[in-house]
Enzyme design. Structure first.
Site, short mmCIF file in Angstrom:
data_model
loop_
_atom_site.label_atom_id
_atom_site.label_comp_id
_atom_site.label_asym_id
_atom_site.label_seq_id
_atom_site.Cartn_x
_atom_site.Cartn_y
_atom_site.Cartn_z
N PRO A 1 -2.11 -48.94 -4.38
CA PRO A 1 -1.25 -48.25 -5.35
C PRO A 1 0.09 -47.94 -4.69
CG PRO A 1 -2.85 -46.71 -4.45
CD PRO A 1 -3.16 -48.04 -3.83
N ASP B 1 2.13 -47.14 0.57
CA ASP B 1 0.80 -46.95 -0.02
C ASP B 1 0.65 -45.47 -0.33
OD1 ASP B 1 -1.88 -46.70 -0.63
OD2 ASP B 1 -2.56 -48.07 0.95
N HIS B 2 0.57 -45.15 -1.62
CA HIS B 2 0.53 -43.74 -2.02
C HIS B 2 -0.77 -43.06 -1.61
CE1 HIS B 2 2.53 -40.49 -3.93
NE2 HIS B 2 3.24 -41.25 -4.77
N ARG B 3 -1.76 -43.82 -1.14
CA ARG B 3 -3.00 -43.22 -0.69
C ARG B 3 -2.85 -42.55 0.66
NH1 ARG B 3 -6.84 -48.38 -1.00
NH2 ARG B 3 -4.97 -49.18 0.08
N CYS C 1 0.00 -41.18 1.98
CA CYS C 1 0.93 -40.05 2.02
C CYS C 1 1.53 -39.83 0.65
CB CYS C 1 2.04 -40.28 3.05
SG CYS C 1 3.18 -41.62 2.60
#
Length: 449
Positions: free
Chosen positions: A249, A419-421, A423
């Protein structure tokens, strides 16, 4: 099997190319049936999922059969080329075989190192001969490996065939047929006038290129449909990008930056440190930024975020075979000068198709200078399984406010896809702003390193 029989049929199989690669695509044969080769002569160029590789043959003799055409995919351990020794080598075949077993081939696959080479050579020799169920060569193999000079027509034969061209190699016939070349118009340069591949190539080089179809003035030319196999490096890139879009994501943030200070720093270092270019300075800024924001130097594995204690910096390099991403291992332990030298070395190897497999794996973050293509910005796709990619646009003169005054400055755009996972936006923004500050005031950072 006797040494003489063994020497008459040596099948060279596709060797283990390392890094878990199981197959390769034939992209260029360097030899044709009937050609003479020496030990360690390059016989074929193949393309793996990592890079293009020149493959040397451990046997000397005459090329009896090519086990595949350009575009074919060959698995590791499958037959690649059959070599039949000249008559004067048969008597010495047994001793030569024993000598090779003791000393091994000195060949190095271009694009890969020699680690484990002796063990691979031992495995190749065990697989050099393709045997039938009874341990002897099959009838088809015996027929393929008979000396092909027996097929050369004599002068009497030529007279009976009304001047038919002397062609031994099926490859030569195929090339001539595909190119619409009349073999009867050629004079062969091989023994007794045999037409060789070089005669075909020479004839084609002197043939005028066909005229392009004309179009009506003011109208676009008519395009033709093409089907291009998705193989080799292009297939690997496609798989990684598809997986990145499917699993990660991602989000992108960007900022316009006054790069006048960066340009001045590059010019100041040009005379004293010629190896320090724009990419070396940007690499230094990225490494320093990851030290401040280590969350971006990570990847997601299952239910865990793996945060690395080392920085392996990948950078995008455009080559004739497509985009590749060489990796600078342990970039955080290098000086700016060392980073510049490593970037230059890897870029040269990438363009020459000589990158080692280790040079293309293990990256933890990627730097992409797409400004060299004349574009300002982009939303790049993360190089899976990494967590971030920093893109740099072209540097152009633009109006910019400096200390309340309008001035012409050198401006670029930085974009960070992350990658928003691993940070949130605050961390990503903090890293991007840190790199942007380094671009605007590079000497302040370099003074602290």
């Amino acid at each position: 099997m006797t040494a003489t029989t063994e020497a008459q049929a040596r099948v060279f199989t596709l060797p283990d190319l390392g890094e878990g690669l199981t197959e390769a695509e034939i992209i260029n044969w360097r030899v044709a049936v009937g050609d003479q080769v020496r030990v360690d002569d390059i016989v074929v160029e193949v393309e793996t999922a990592k890079a293009a590789v020149d493959v040397p043959c451990p046997f000397a003799g005459t090329v009896a059969e090519l086990h595949g055409a350009v575009g074919d995919v060959v698995e590791v351990g499958k037959p690649l080329v059959s070599i039949a020794p000249p008559d004067d080598m048969v008597a010495r075949a047994h001793e030569t075989h024993r000598t090779e077993e003791r000393a091994g081939s000195g060949a190095v696959l271009v694009g890969y190192g020699t680690v484990g080479g002796s063990r691979r050579r031992q495995r190749k020799r065990k697989n050099d001969h393709v045997n039938g169920p009874s341990g002897s060569l099959t009838t088809r193999q015996r027929d393929a490996n008979r000396p092909q000079t027996a097929s050369v027509p004599s002068d009497d034969d030529a007279g009976r065939n009304h001047g038919a061209p002397r062609v031994i190699s099926p490859v030569v016939r195929r090339i001539a047929r595909e190119q619409g070349l009349d073999l009867s118009t050629l004079t062969g340069s091989g023994p007794t006038g045999v037409i060789l591949r070089r005669d075909i190539e020479a004839a084609l080089s002197t043939t005028a290129a066909p005229e392009r179809p004309t179009t009506t003035p003011g109208r676009a030319p008519i395009l033709e449909d093409k089907r291009i196999p998705l193989r080799g490096v292009r297939r690997t890139v496609a798989d990684k990008l598809s997986r990145s879009r499917t699993e990660i994501p991602d989000a992108t943030t960007w900022v316009d930056v006054d790069a006048t200070g960066l340009a001045e720093a590059r010019e100041a270092l040009r005379s004293s440190h010629p190896g320090v270019g724009l990419m070396a300075l940007l690499a230094r800024f990225v490494v320093a930024g990851l030290v401040q924001y280590p969350e971006l130097n990570s990847s997601v594995e299952g239910d865990e975020i793996v945060q690395y204690g080392h920085i392996n910096l990948g950078f995008a390099a455009q080559t004739d075979r497509g985009l590749v991403v060489p990796v600078i291992h342990d970039a955080d332990r290098m000086t700016t000068v060392q980073l510049g030298h490593e970037i230059a070395r890897l870029t040269g190897a990438a363009r020459d198709g000589k990158l080692e497999a280790a040079d293309l794996t293990g990256g933890t973050i990627t730097l992409n200078n797409y400004g060299v293509f004349g574009v300002d910005g982009s939303t790049p796709i993360i190089n899976h399984p990494e967590a971030a990619l920093l893109g740099v646009g072209r540097i152009v003169d633009k109006p910019w406010v400096v200390d309340g005054e309008l001035a012409v400055r050198k401006v670029t755009q930085l974009s960070l896809t992350f990658d928003h996972r691993v940070c949130d936006g605050g961390t990503a923004g903090g890293f991007l702003r840190y790199v942007a500050d380094c671009v605007e005031r590079p000497l302040a950072l370099l003074a602290d390193l």
